[in-house]
Design an enzyme around this catalytic site. Structure first.
Site, PDB file in Angstrom:
ATOM      1  N   THR A 184      -5.726   2.787 -15.668  1.00 27.32           N
ATOM      2  CA  THR A 184      -6.055   1.850 -14.128  1.00 27.32           C
ATOM      3  C   THR A 184      -7.087   2.497 -13.645  1.00 27.32           C
ATOM      4  OG1 THR A 184      -4.810   3.776 -12.946  1.00 27.32           O
ATOM      5  CG2 THR A 184      -3.752   1.688 -13.467  1.00 27.32           C
ATOM      6  N   GLU A 329       0.365  -1.479 -14.182  1.00 26.13           N
ATOM      7  CA  GLU A 329       1.156  -1.249 -14.790  1.00 26.13           C
ATOM      8  C   GLU A 329       2.321  -2.530 -14.588  1.00 26.13           C
ATOM      9  OE1 GLU A 329      -0.518  -0.249 -12.558  1.00 26.13           O
ATOM     10  OE2 GLU A 329      -0.665   2.583 -12.123  1.00 26.13           O
ATOM     11  N   LYS A 439      -1.887   6.125  10.688  1.00 21.50           N
ATOM     12  CA  LYS A 439      -1.463   6.836  11.246  1.00 21.50           C
ATOM     13  C   LYS A 439      -1.319   7.249  12.675  1.00 21.50           C
ATOM     14  CE  LYS A 439       3.673   7.696  11.173  1.00 21.50           C
ATOM     15  NZ  LYS A 439       5.334   8.545  10.440  1.00 21.50           N
ATOM     16  N   TRP A 444       1.964   3.213  13.193  1.00 19.47           N
ATOM     17  CA  TRP A 444       1.185   2.727  11.111  1.00 19.47           C
ATOM     18  C   TRP A 444       0.612   1.208  12.246  1.00 19.47           C
ATOM     19  CZ3 TRP A 444       1.961   6.328   7.884  1.00 19.47           C
ATOM     20  CH2 TRP A 444       3.017   6.495   7.448  1.00 19.47           C
TER      21      TRP A 444
END
Ligand code: ADP
Length: 541
Positions: A184, A329, A439, A444
């Site tokens: 990655t 992935e 947050k 959120w």
């Protein structure tokens, strides 16, 4: 009772043999470093891959050995995509944009036996070698006569394959054997290796070519701008071989003007890349129009495609955009945003909203949303949680790492680290990455939603939003933005007012700072790790 069908190993040489048998004359074109175009066919690729395979065996490469690549998108790199797996070795693509330290770490971790290096990238690679305790064997692509090479033992690619045989017979490969290795890019931490098998890549290839997914066909001319070192160029080379499509490989020429020229000259029908590539191309086409009418699908993934850019491509340039979500992935394709029949009646404005979402999971990828308390969230379009996936081309564990509950659940799902929701009709909307969510005062805030809203403004080309510490609210959103060269400048206050009209007041960043450019990762995504560091260092005042 067991079925009575054949046990047919799903291996990569079958895809290559298929392309050679059915589509031998279909072209593969590469833009070379000197901007001339190298052309050959799937039949040529087949015979040269056989030569390369026998030469690899001559170098002592055995099944399971890792064969590294450090190269742009070109035909030699493509030959390795086939030759290495087809002798049971593992094609390990190294991301040329990582730092020498990261690359040295990855090469040592993977234990590459040999690395194929584009000679045009030698200076970059020499810095990597300095950090290796043991240097693998080096083979060089694109060596110009007369060039001085200081690497002991390095061989030229053409000299290597000249000694190989094109009547080489493929060994019988095991479908569960490893065929490819990609780390990655480390957007959210240290690089980790995803080790694909023949079976997983074969099934991914069929998945990519579902007509509800990317659906490549024989008449396509496909240009992966996404690098071959990024998640196997999204699997497009294998999907092209399976479909009999032609390939155009842009080599090192990734600037917008060069891409526009290649699209026009080669009649590209499908081009694939991250949003920043398409932002650049759009700006270039505005200034210097080119005929891009051959493009039937501009595939975009790797980061969210701003809605405004989708609209601009579709209305101003008549180029259809196909937005997809995936991860290294996941080999990497997970979802594709295609309008379904019930979306066709929507007004254009709403259709672009649909396309700006990440789309529905393709057949072969199971998906669920899991909330903070570990419960599966309903597909109601608003309940948010972590996106978890499973399927035959989804990672089961990282290479040389024990499976950790941070990445895999006890009941066998992969935790993507993305936060999103599912609509009742199965459309995924990615709200953020878990660690990029903000947050504020216990609520959120989605950085992605704010970025997209900012980029929808004609005077803004790019924007990034991060969470910054705040004594009262714990965190607050902070934005940086790049002004468009083609529009009248806009003030930060006007952008704040725009956001306030679309989102709750507490979502509006207290500050929006204009910058010349936004830091990007090695694969062209907003690099929030660097932006956060720059913020802490006081770069934005
Ligand atoms: P890295 O994890 O190093 O960035 P990947 O290319 O594997 O490398 O990145 C996968 C991630 O990119 C996903 O988990 C997701 O956060 C993001 N991503 C990919 N496609 C999209 C998309 N269409 N919309 C929003 N985010 C996306």
């Amino acid at each position: 009772m067991q079925g009575l069908m054949m046990d047919y190993p799903l291996t990569m040489e079958r895809i290559l043999e298929h392309a050679n048998r059915l589509y031998p004359r279909k072209r593969i074109s590469t833009v070379l470093p000197d901007e001339t175009v190298h052309r050959y066919t799937w039949a040529d690729l087949h015979s040269r891959s056989k030569r390369l395979a026998s030469a690899l065996e001559g170098l002592g490469i055995e099944p399971g050995d890792r064969v590294g690549t450090f190269a742009w998108n070109n035909y030699q790199h493509l030959e390795l995509y086939f030759a290495a797996p087809c002798i049971g070795a593992v094609c390990h693509t190294l991301n040329i944009r990582l730092s020498p330290d990261q690359l040295a770490y990855i090469i040592s971790h993977a234990e590459d036996r040999v690395i194929f290096v584009d000679a045009t990238l030698l200076p970059r690679f020499e810095a990597v070698i300095a950090g290796l305790s043991r240097c693998p064997r080096i083979v060089l692509f694109n060596v110009k006569p007369g060039i001085r090479i200081d690497l002991p033992d390095a061989i030229g690619y053409e000299a290597l394959i000249a000694g190989g045989s094109d009547s080489f017979e493929w060994p019988a490969n095991d479908e569960n054997a490893a065929m490819g290795l990609c780390y990655t890019s480390g957007t959210t931490g240290e690089p980790r290796g995803a080790l694909y098998s023949h079976r997983s890549m074969f099934l991914h290839t069929l998945g990519v070519n579902q007509s509800n997914a990317l659906g490549l066909v024989e008449s396509d001319v496909v240009m992966p701008v996404v690098p071959q070192f990024h998640a196997m160029a999204w699997g497009l080379p294998y999907a092209c071989a399976a479909a009999g499509a032609e390939l155009v490989l842009p080599g090192p020429h990734l600037n917008p003007a060069a891409l526009a020229r290649t699209i026009a000259d080669e009649g590209v029908t499908v081009a694939a890349g991250v949003p920043t590539i398409w932002t650049g191309l759009y700006e270039a086409l505005k200034v210097n129009p080119r005929d891009v009418s051959s493009v039937r699908a501009l595939i975009v993934g790797g980061a969210a495609m701003p809605r405004g850019l989708i609209e601009a491509y579709e209305t101003e340039l008549d180029v259809p955009v196909v937005h997809a979500w995936g991860m290294t992935e996941l080999s990497p394709l997970g979802t594709v945003s295609r309008l379904q029949r019930h979306h066709r009646a929507l007004p254009d404005a709403d259709r672009w909203d649909v396309k700006a979402r990440q789309g529905y999971p393709i057949c072969g990828v199971d998906m669920r949303i899991v909330d903070d308390s570990g419960n599966e969230a309903p597909w109601d379009g608003s309940s948010m949680g972590e996106v978890q996936v499973r399927g035959p081309w989804v990672i089961g564990r990282y290479y040389r790492q024990d499976p950790s509950p941070d990445h895999f659940t006890a009941d066998g799902w992969f935790r993507t680290g993305d936060v999103g929701s599912m609509s009742p009709d199965g459309f995924l909307t990615i709200t953020d990455r878990t660690r990029d969510l903000i947050k504020s005062g216990g609520e959120w805030i989605s950085s992605v939603a704010l970025e997209n809203a900012l980029m929808d403004h004609p005077a803004v080309t790019e924007a990034a939003v991060i969470a910054v510490p705040d004594a009262k609210w714990t965190e607050r959103p902070f934005a940086i933005a790049v002004r468009s060269p083609n529009a009248d400048p806009v003030a930060a206050e006007a952008l704040q007012a725009l956001l306030a009209s679309a989102y709750p007041k507490y979502w509006v960043p207290d500050r929006i700072v204009f910058v010349e450019q936004i830091p990007k990762t090695s694969v062209g995504k907003l690099d929030k790790k660097v932006i956060r560091r720059q913020y802490t260092e006081g770069k934005f005042g």
